[in-house]
Design a protein around this motif. Structure first.
Motif, PDB file in Angstrom:
ATOM      1  N   GLY A  35      87.676  80.414  14.623  1.00  0.00           N
ATOM      2  CA  GLY A  35      86.906  79.693  15.624  1.00  0.00           C
ATOM      3  C   GLY A  35      87.354  80.031  17.032  1.00  0.00           C
ATOM      4  N   ALA A  36      86.694  79.432  17.983  1.00  0.00           N
ATOM      5  CA  ALA A  36      86.964  79.675  19.389  1.00  0.00           C
ATOM      6  C   ALA A  36      88.201  78.903  19.857  1.00  0.00           C
ATOM      7  CB  ALA A  36      85.757  79.271  20.225  1.00  0.00           C
ATOM      8  N   ILE A  37      88.794  79.405  20.928  1.00  0.00           N
ATOM      9  CA  ILE A  37      89.906  78.752  21.594  1.00  0.00           C
ATOM     10  C   ILE A  37      89.396  78.258  22.938  1.00  0.00           C
ATOM     11  CG2 ILE A  37      92.194  79.063  22.621  1.00  0.00           C
ATOM     12  CD1 ILE A  37      92.614  81.339  20.556  1.00  0.00           C
ATOM     13  N   ALA A  38      89.622  76.978  23.217  1.00  0.00           N
ATOM     14  CA  ALA A  38      89.209  76.402  24.500  1.00  0.00           C
ATOM     15  C   ALA A  38      90.433  76.247  25.399  1.00  0.00           C
ATOM     16  CB  ALA A  38      88.550  75.050  24.285  1.00  0.00           C
ATOM     17  N   TYR A  39      90.325  76.746  26.615  1.00  0.00           N
ATOM     18  CA  TYR A  39      91.379  76.587  27.615  1.00  0.00           C
ATOM     19  C   TYR A  39      90.932  75.465  28.544  1.00  0.00           C
ATOM     20  CZ  TYR A  39      94.868  77.712  31.130  1.00  0.00           C
ATOM     21  OH  TYR A  39      95.916  77.652  31.999  1.00  0.00           O
ATOM     22  N   LEU A  97      87.101  76.011  31.072  1.00  0.00           N
ATOM     23  CA  LEU A  97      86.309  75.076  31.874  1.00  0.00           C
ATOM     24  C   LEU A  97      85.429  75.831  32.866  1.00  0.00           C
ATOM     25  CD1 LEU A  97      88.832  72.241  32.860  1.00  0.00           C
ATOM     26  CD2 LEU A  97      86.675  71.934  31.648  1.00  0.00           C
ATOM     27  N   GLN A  98      86.000  76.853  33.475  1.00  0.00           N
ATOM     28  CA  GLN A  98      85.295  77.588  34.513  1.00  0.00           C
ATOM     29  C   GLN A  98      84.092  78.363  33.972  1.00  0.00           C
ATOM     30  OE1 GLN A  98      88.621  77.530  34.088  1.00  0.00           O
ATOM     31  NE2 GLN A  98      89.446  76.729  35.989  1.00  0.00           N
ATOM     32  N   THR A  99      84.230  78.946  32.782  1.00  0.00           N
ATOM     33  CA  THR A  99      83.133  79.739  32.213  1.00  0.00           C
ATOM     34  C   THR A  99      82.238  78.929  31.298  1.00  0.00           C
ATOM     35  OG1 THR A  99      84.489  80.510  30.358  1.00  0.00           O
ATOM     36  CG2 THR A  99      84.470  81.874  32.359  1.00  0.00           C
ATOM     37  N   GLY A 100      82.694  77.750  30.910  1.00  0.00           N
ATOM     38  CA  GLY A 100      81.920  76.885  30.013  1.00  0.00           C
ATOM     39  C   GLY A 100      82.381  77.024  28.574  1.00  0.00           C
ATOM     40  N   PHE A 101      82.244  75.937  27.836  1.00  0.00           N
ATOM     41  CA  PHE A 101      82.716  75.919  26.450  1.00  0.00           C
ATOM     42  C   PHE A 101      81.652  76.336  25.439  1.00  0.00           C
ATOM     43  CE2 PHE A 101      85.700  72.579  28.207  1.00  0.00           C
ATOM     44  CZ  PHE A 101      86.788  73.430  28.241  1.00  0.00           C
ATOM     45  N   GLY A 102      80.405  76.441  25.869  1.00  0.00           N
ATOM     46  CA  GLY A 102      79.354  76.833  24.937  1.00  0.00           C
ATOM     47  C   GLY A 102      79.191  75.790  23.839  1.00  0.00           C
ATOM     48  N   ASN A 103      78.936  76.253  22.629  1.00  0.00           N
ATOM     49  CA  ASN A 103      78.792  75.358  21.481  1.00  0.00           C
ATOM     50  C   ASN A 103      80.178  74.836  21.110  1.00  0.00           C
ATOM     51  OD1 ASN A 103      78.458  74.091  19.030  1.00  0.00           O
ATOM     52  ND2 ASN A 103      77.253  75.720  18.107  1.00  0.00           N
ATOM     53  N   GLY A 158      88.150  62.223  26.660  1.00  0.00           N
ATOM     54  CA  GLY A 158      86.964  62.470  25.856  1.00  0.00           C
ATOM     55  C   GLY A 158      86.609  63.930  25.665  1.00  0.00           C
ATOM     56  N   VAL A 159      87.183  64.826  26.469  1.00  0.00           N
ATOM     57  CA  VAL A 159      86.846  66.251  26.331  1.00  0.00           C
ATOM     58  C   VAL A 159      87.259  66.766  24.961  1.00  0.00           C
ATOM     59  CG1 VAL A 159      87.376  68.585  27.151  1.00  0.00           C
ATOM     60  CG2 VAL A 159      86.865  66.786  28.777  1.00  0.00           C
ATOM     61  N   LEU A 160      88.475  66.478  24.537  1.00  0.00           N
ATOM     62  CA  LEU A 160      88.942  66.977  23.248  1.00  0.00           C
ATOM     63  C   LEU A 160      88.131  66.401  22.092  1.00  0.00           C
ATOM     64  CD1 LEU A 160      92.782  66.921  23.930  1.00  0.00           C
ATOM     65  CD2 LEU A 160      91.214  68.874  24.063  1.00  0.00           C
ATOM     66  N   ALA A 161      87.688  65.169  22.231  1.00  0.00           N
ATOM     67  CA  ALA A 161      86.868  64.543  21.187  1.00  0.00           C
ATOM     68  C   ALA A 161      85.511  65.218  21.060  1.00  0.00           C
ATOM     69  CB  ALA A 161      86.692  63.057  21.481  1.00  0.00           C
ATOM     70  N   SER A 162      85.079  65.933  22.101  1.00  0.00           N
ATOM     71  CA  SER A 162      83.790  66.617  22.038  1.00  0.00           C
ATOM     72  C   SER A 162      83.851  67.890  21.194  1.00  0.00           C
ATOM     73  CB  SER A 162      83.285  66.946  23.449  1.00  0.00           C
ATOM     74  OG  SER A 162      84.040  67.988  24.027  1.00  0.00           O
ATOM     75  N   PHE A 163      85.060  68.330  20.838  1.00  0.00           N
ATOM     76  CA  PHE A 163      85.226  69.496  19.978  1.00  0.00           C
ATOM     77  C   PHE A 163      85.290  68.997  18.527  1.00  0.00           C
ATOM     78  CE2 PHE A 163      87.962  71.255  23.708  1.00  0.00           C
ATOM     79  CZ  PHE A 163      86.824  71.505  24.455  1.00  0.00           C
ATOM     80  N   LYS A 164      84.161  68.937  17.869  1.00  0.00           N
ATOM     81  CA  LYS A 164      84.042  68.274  16.558  1.00  0.00           C
ATOM     82  C   LYS A 164      84.869  68.913  15.444  1.00  0.00           C
ATOM     83  CE  LYS A 164      81.219  65.326  18.257  1.00  0.00           C
ATOM     84  NZ  LYS A 164      81.849  64.229  18.922  1.00  0.00           N
ATOM     85  N   ASN A 165      85.193  70.201  15.550  1.00  0.00           N
ATOM     86  CA  ASN A 165      85.947  70.895  14.506  1.00  0.00           C
ATOM     87  C   ASN A 165      87.353  71.274  14.958  1.00  0.00           C
ATOM     88  OD1 ASN A 165      83.919  70.939  12.406  1.00  0.00           O
ATOM     89  ND2 ASN A 165      82.773  72.225  13.819  1.00  0.00           N
ATOM     90  N   LEU A 166      87.857  70.549  15.938  1.00  0.00           N
ATOM     91  CA  LEU A 166      89.183  70.807  16.490  1.00  0.00           C
ATOM     92  C   LEU A 166      90.264  70.599  15.430  1.00  0.00           C
ATOM     93  CD1 LEU A 166      90.574  71.479  19.213  1.00  0.00           C
ATOM     94  CD2 LEU A 166      90.779  69.001  19.568  1.00  0.00           C
ATOM     95  N   LYS A 167      91.173  71.573  15.327  1.00  0.00           N
ATOM     96  CA  LYS A 167      92.268  71.485  14.363  1.00  0.00           C
ATOM     97  C   LYS A 167      93.618  71.299  15.041  1.00  0.00           C
ATOM     98  CE  LYS A 167      89.992  74.363  10.895  1.00  0.00           C
ATOM     99  NZ  LYS A 167      88.727  74.591  11.556  1.00  0.00           N
ATOM    100  N   MET A 168      93.744  71.843  16.276  1.00  0.00           N
ATOM    101  CA  MET A 168      95.037  71.790  16.945  1.00  0.00           C
ATOM    102  C   MET A 168      94.849  71.774  18.462  1.00  0.00           C
ATOM    103  SD  MET A 168      98.375  74.315  16.628  1.00  0.00           S
ATOM    104  CE  MET A 168      97.489  75.805  16.952  1.00  0.00           C
ATOM    105  N   VAL A 169      95.703  70.985  19.117  1.00  0.00           N
ATOM    106  CA  VAL A 169      95.760  70.964  20.578  1.00  0.00           C
ATOM    107  C   VAL A 169      97.164  71.400  20.972  1.00  0.00           C
ATOM    108  CG1 VAL A 169      95.550  69.587  22.674  1.00  0.00           C
ATOM    109  CG2 VAL A 169      94.144  69.028  20.679  1.00  0.00           C
ATOM    110  N   VAL A 170      97.232  72.385  21.842  1.00  0.00           N
ATOM    111  CA  VAL A 170      98.507  72.896  22.327  1.00  0.00           C
ATOM    112  C   VAL A 170      98.662  72.457  23.778  1.00  0.00           C
ATOM    113  CG1 VAL A 170      99.906  74.956  22.746  1.00  0.00           C
ATOM    114  CG2 VAL A 170      98.303  74.893  20.802  1.00  0.00           C
ATOM    115  N   SER A 171      99.709  71.700  24.054  1.00  0.00           N
ATOM    116  CA  SER A 171      99.972  71.266  25.420  1.00  0.00           C
ATOM    117  C   SER A 171     100.451  72.447  26.242  1.00  0.00           C
ATOM    118  CB  SER A 171     101.039  70.173  25.429  1.00  0.00           C
ATOM    119  OG  SER A 171     101.434  69.896  26.756  1.00  0.00           O
ATOM    120  N   LEU A 172      99.885  72.593  27.426  1.00  0.00           N
ATOM    121  CA  LEU A 172     100.332  73.634  28.348  1.00  0.00           C
ATOM    122  C   LEU A 172     101.461  73.146  29.239  1.00  0.00           C
ATOM    123  CD1 LEU A 172      96.849  75.065  29.291  1.00  0.00           C
ATOM    124  CD2 LEU A 172      98.609  76.185  27.901  1.00  0.00           C
ATOM    125  N   GLY A 173     101.892  71.910  29.041  1.00  0.00           N
ATOM    126  CA  GLY A 173     102.989  71.344  29.807  1.00  0.00           C
ATOM    127  C   GLY A 173     104.221  71.182  28.950  1.00  0.00           C
TER     128      GLY A 173
END
Length: 122
Positions: free
Chosen positions: A3-7, A33-39, A54-69
């Motif tokens: 699947g896709a990776i969202a930054y 964010l700058q180029t858009g997340f598409g589907n 709420g942004v992360l909740a909009s990714f219905k098939n999200l498996k993992m979130v990696v903190s950049l901090g």
């Protein structure tokens, strides 16, 4: 197909991270964010720094979130992160690693060599 990776960060454009992923695993469906997340149903992984609630909740098939901090508090503050999604963090720069080590963090923060030694010693 992976699947896709969202930054998800307003601080940088993510080009550095896209390059790192593509050097490691080849062509990557990397969205920002700058180029858009598409589907958003196609997004499996999110690299995030202080995402809007709420942004992360909009990714219905999200498996993992990696903190950049250095921590994950900014992610846990959003009570809409889907249940069962793995939340992790990485050390992005030597400066961050040094800061965390100086604050008494675990061996993982000291780099791969120290973490390998930690595993061998356990």
């Amino acid at each position: 197909m992976a699947g896709a990776i969202a930054y998800v960060s307003r601080d940088t454009d993510g080009i550095h991270w896209k390059k790192i992923f593509e050097e490691a695993i080849g062509p990557t469906d990397f969205r920002t964010l700058q180029t858009g997340f598409g589907n958003t149903d196609e997004i499996d992984i999110a690299l995030a720094w202080k995402p809007d609630k709420g942004v992360l909740a909009s990714f219905k098939n999200l498996k993992m979130v990696v903190s950049l901090g250095m921590g994950v508090d900014h992610l846990l503050a959003d009570n809409r992160v889907p249940e069962g999604v793995a939340i992790t963090r990485i050390m992005a720069t030597p400066e961050m690693r040094t800061q965390v080590v100086n604050n008494g963090a675990d061996p993982m923060a000291q780099g791969p060599e120290a973490f390998g030694k930690f595993l061998r010693d356990e």
